[in-house]
Design a protein around this motif. Sequence first.
Motif, mmCIF file in Angstrom:
data_model
loop_
_atom_site.group_PDB
_atom_site.id
_atom_site.type_symbol
_atom_site.label_atom_id
_atom_site.label_comp_id
_atom_site.label_asym_id
_atom_site.label_seq_id
_atom_site.Cartn_x
_atom_site.Cartn_y
_atom_site.Cartn_z
ATOM 1 N N ARG A 8 0.822 -1.208 0.000
ATOM 2 C CA ARG A 8 0.000 0.000 0.000
ATOM 3 C C ARG A 8 0.856 1.256 0.000
ATOM 4 N N LEU A 9 2.054 1.136 -0.486
ATOM 5 C CA LEU A 9 3.093 2.109 -0.338
ATOM 6 C C LEU A 9 3.000 3.372 -1.156
ATOM 7 N N LEU A 10 2.532 3.359 -2.354
ATOM 8 C CA LEU A 10 2.802 4.482 -3.231
ATOM 9 C C LEU A 10 1.746 5.581 -3.219
ATOM 10 N N SER A 11 1.202 5.895 -2.068
ATOM 11 C CA SER A 11 0.362 7.072 -1.996
ATOM 12 C C SER A 11 1.259 8.247 -1.624
ATOM 13 N N ILE A 12 1.081 9.348 -2.310
ATOM 14 C CA ILE A 12 1.971 10.489 -2.131
ATOM 15 C C ILE A 12 1.923 10.962 -0.678
ATOM 16 N N GLY A 13 3.082 11.234 -0.126
ATOM 17 C CA GLY A 13 3.167 11.726 1.235
ATOM 18 C C GLY A 13 3.402 10.634 2.255
ATOM 19 N N ASP A 14 3.201 9.392 1.885
ATOM 20 C CA ASP A 14 3.442 8.286 2.802
ATOM 21 C C ASP A 14 4.904 7.871 2.746
ATOM 22 N N ASP A 15 5.445 7.566 3.903
ATOM 23 C CA ASP A 15 6.799 7.048 3.985
ATOM 24 C C ASP A 15 6.698 5.564 4.317
ATOM 25 N N TYR A 16 7.614 4.767 3.810
ATOM 26 C CA TYR A 16 7.609 3.347 4.116
ATOM 27 C C TYR A 16 9.015 2.793 4.021
ATOM 28 N N TRP A 17 9.254 1.746 4.798
ATOM 29 C CA TRP A 17 10.558 1.092 4.842
ATOM 30 C C TRP A 17 10.597 -0.097 3.919
ATOM 31 N N ILE A 18 11.734 -0.327 3.332
ATOM 32 C CA ILE A 18 12.011 -1.542 2.575
ATOM 33 C C ILE A 18 13.001 -2.331 3.412
ATOM 34 N N GLU A 19 12.680 -3.595 3.643
ATOM 35 C CA GLU A 19 13.488 -4.440 4.521
ATOM 36 C C GLU A 19 14.238 -5.485 3.718
ATOM 37 N N ASP A 20 15.320 -6.011 4.319
ATOM 38 C CA ASP A 20 15.983 -7.148 3.698
ATOM 39 C C ASP A 20 15.236 -8.420 4.090
ATOM 40 N N PHE A 27 16.117 0.521 3.321
ATOM 41 C CA PHE A 27 15.838 1.760 2.603
ATOM 42 C C PHE A 27 14.541 2.370 3.110
ATOM 43 N N LEU A 28 14.499 3.683 3.149
ATOM 44 C CA LEU A 28 13.274 4.418 3.438
ATOM 45 C C LEU A 28 12.856 5.134 2.168
ATOM 46 N N VAL A 29 11.622 4.917 1.730
ATOM 47 C CA VAL A 29 11.080 5.687 0.617
ATOM 48 C C VAL A 29 10.267 6.808 1.246
ATOM 49 N N LEU A 42 14.787 8.108 -1.872
ATOM 50 C CA LEU A 42 15.185 6.810 -1.335
ATOM 51 C C LEU A 42 16.377 7.078 -0.414
ATOM 52 N N LYS A 43 16.188 6.742 0.878
ATOM 53 C CA LYS A 43 17.207 7.049 1.884
ATOM 54 C C LYS A 43 17.727 5.763 2.512
ATOM 55 N N ASP A 44 18.945 5.845 3.056
ATOM 56 C CA ASP A 44 19.474 4.716 3.815
ATOM 57 C C ASP A 44 18.989 4.825 5.265
ATOM 58 N N THR A 45 19.414 3.923 6.123
ATOM 59 C CA THR A 45 18.917 3.889 7.504
ATOM 60 C C THR A 45 19.385 5.088 8.325
ATOM 61 N N ARG A 46 20.402 5.793 7.868
ATOM 62 C CA ARG A 46 20.876 6.990 8.575
ATOM 63 C C ARG A 46 20.227 8.267 8.066
ATOM 64 N N GLY A 47 19.317 8.137 7.103
ATOM 65 C CA GLY A 47 18.624 9.299 6.573
ATOM 66 C C GLY A 47 19.318 9.967 5.407
ATOM 67 N N ARG A 48 20.411 9.390 4.935
ATOM 68 C CA ARG A 48 21.145 9.950 3.794
ATOM 69 C C ARG A 48 20.388 9.632 2.508
ATOM 70 N N VAL A 49 20.153 10.632 1.674
ATOM 71 C CA VAL A 49 19.437 10.445 0.416
ATOM 72 C C VAL A 49 20.346 9.728 -0.576
ATOM 73 N N GLU A 130 -0.041 -8.183 1.349
ATOM 74 C CA GLU A 130 0.292 -6.809 1.012
ATOM 75 C C GLU A 130 1.798 -6.577 0.854
ATOM 76 N N THR A 131 2.549 -7.626 0.675
ATOM 77 C CA THR A 131 3.994 -7.504 0.556
ATOM 78 C C THR A 131 4.461 -8.132 -0.755
ATOM 79 N N TYR A 132 5.429 -7.502 -1.381
ATOM 80 C CA TYR A 132 6.067 -8.117 -2.535
ATOM 81 C C TYR A 132 7.570 -8.002 -2.357
ATOM 82 N N GLY A 133 8.289 -8.793 -3.109
ATOM 83 C CA GLY A 133 9.740 -8.821 -2.981
ATOM 84 C C GLY A 133 10.415 -8.274 -4.214
#
Length: 164
Positions: A8-20, A27-29, A42-49, A130-133
């Motif tokens: 359910r990720l791609l609604s504008i304004g929503d943030d979501y994590w991508i996990e291994d 990654f944080l989108v 797309l950011k890493d876990t430290r918030g770096r773009v 609700e998850t895909y890989g």
Amino acid sequence: MRFLVRDRLLSIGDDYWIEDDRGNKVFLVDGKAMRVRDTFELKDTRGRVLVDIHQKMFALRDTMVIEREGEALATVRRKRLSLLRNHYRVTLVDGTVLDVSGKIMDREFAVEYDGELLAVVSRRWLHVRETYGVDVVRDDADPALLIAVTVCVIHLAEKEREDD
């Protein structure tokens, strides 16, 4: 490298994590709301773009642009003259062309370069509906770029479906 994305990720304004595949956040989108054009970071876990993703403003057809550190990296658009709506072309700045095809809305597609598989997007091997890989097949592939391509392709397909 396998990454898990909530659907359910791609609604504008929503943030979501991508996990291994071990459940660690990778990654944080970061969806940017209230913008003239659709924009994600797309950011890493430290918030770096790692990459910026945005809709190209003045294009004949919907186009997403992927940038790294302010420099263009790739453009993503639906393939012209394709009878299949689920066929996209990614053009890197060096002229390399990636091909994305499959059932985009079902989250079942592949990213290829010159017939060689780079990544597979699938929800088949997951039990959570609700998850895909995103399975990055090649060790030398850029996971952030392939995640960004996935975000772009799904966003463009959903936007096109809304316009129909």
